[in-house]
Enzyme design. Structure first.
Site, mmCIF file in Angstrom:
data_model
loop_
_atom_site.group_PDB
_atom_site.id
_atom_site.type_symbol
_atom_site.label_atom_id
_atom_site.label_comp_id
_atom_site.label_asym_id
_atom_site.label_seq_id
_atom_site.Cartn_x
_atom_site.Cartn_y
_atom_site.Cartn_z
ATOM 1 C CB SER A 152 25.499 -14.223 -90.255
ATOM 2 O OG SER A 152 25.930 -13.565 -91.440
ATOM 3 C CE1 TYR A 165 23.699 -9.706 -88.095
ATOM 4 C CE2 TYR A 165 25.220 -10.485 -89.785
ATOM 5 C CZ TYR A 165 23.988 -10.544 -89.161
ATOM 6 O OH TYR A 165 23.042 -11.439 -89.611
#
Length: 272
Positions: A152, A165
């Site tokens: 990501s 995350y």
């Protein structure tokens, strides 16, 4: 140099929806055979027979030829080893592995629970370790192979409410680079693809409005209150945009690329 992946065998995790599903569709379209896995099998099994996924549409998955569907919990190292052994015994050696399985449990750090932190790392980081370690051992012995981890852009820029995350994805990126360094001499390439905002269920879960168009517009324009830049290209990615990047990195066109982190975020992180 061929862009095709004819006859190559790929393992894809997190394959039931979103980016994982798009990766399966793209690899199949380029001639690969795919073992599509998720925490629950992406398609039903009938009498113990492996079935395939309909990866061409957006509706429920149905049985089709070409893709083997299996359940896999990437947090279970034994399950990963067992599945890879079974795949290689029955379908042949794996040429490609794509780590897509991931979870997002947003919370500010002061409110983040131990359970959510551990669960995030169990899938996003340890799951990548389990799958990559298992397939890398076999690929290195054979002298070829390609591993791609879908990370990501949050791994490279701070995000409010996304510490677990972002940290788990950053760890997955560096793990994949270190693995790539260790197996490079054996002819195995390891890269990461780092998407920005992409039209998936995970993205939609972050939206506070039922109006998808207005919610997407806010993402594209950015949010100063959360220190989030917008998207210079003026659009949110489609899962196929990410899948195309994955397909490139596992193909022979990328034969001299390893330990690379390819951002596919429309310029959102303003990286040079």
């Amino acid at each position: 140099m061929s862009a095709g992946l004819d006859g190559r065998l790929a393992l894809v995790t997190g394959a039931s929806r979103g980016i994982g599903r798009a990766v399966v569709a793209t690899l199949v379209a380029q001639g690969a055979r795919v073992v599509a896995t998720d925490i629950e099998a992406p398609a039903e099994r009938n009498g113990g027979t492996h079935h395939a996924l309909d990866v061409t549409g957006t509706g429920p998955l149905t049985v089709r030829d070409g893709v083997t569907s299996r359940a896999l919990d990437v947090t279970d190292a034994t399950a990963v080893d067992t599945l890879v052994d079974e795949v290689e015994d029955t379908l042949g050696p794996l040429d490609i592995a794509v780590n897509v399985a991931g979870v997002l449990r947003p919370a500010h750090v002061v409110d983040l629970t131990d359970k959510d932190w551990a669960a995030t790392f169990a899938v996003n980081t340890t799951g990548v370790f389990h799958v990559s370690r298992t397939v890398a051992r076999r690929m290195a012995e054979r002298g070829h192979g390609s591993i791609v981890t879908v990370a990501s852009n949050a791994a490279g820029i701070p995000r409010t409410g996304m510490a677990a995350y972002a940290a788990s994805k950053a760890a997955a990126v560096m793990f994949t680079k270190c693995l790539g360094l260790e197996v490079a001499a054996s002819g195995v390439r390891c890269n990461t693809v780092s998407p920005g905002s992409t039209l998936t269920d995970m993205q939609r879960a972050l939206w506070t409005s039922d109006d998808e168009e207005s919610a997407a517009r806010r993402v594209i324009e950015g949010d100063a209150s959360t220190y989030r830049t917008g998207i210079p290209l003026g659009r949110i990615a489609d899962p196929a945009d990410i899948a195309d990047a994955v397909a490139f990195l596992v193909s022979d066109r990328a034969r001299h690329i390893t330990m690379h982190d390819l951002y596919v975020d429309g310029g959102a992180t303003l990286r040079a």
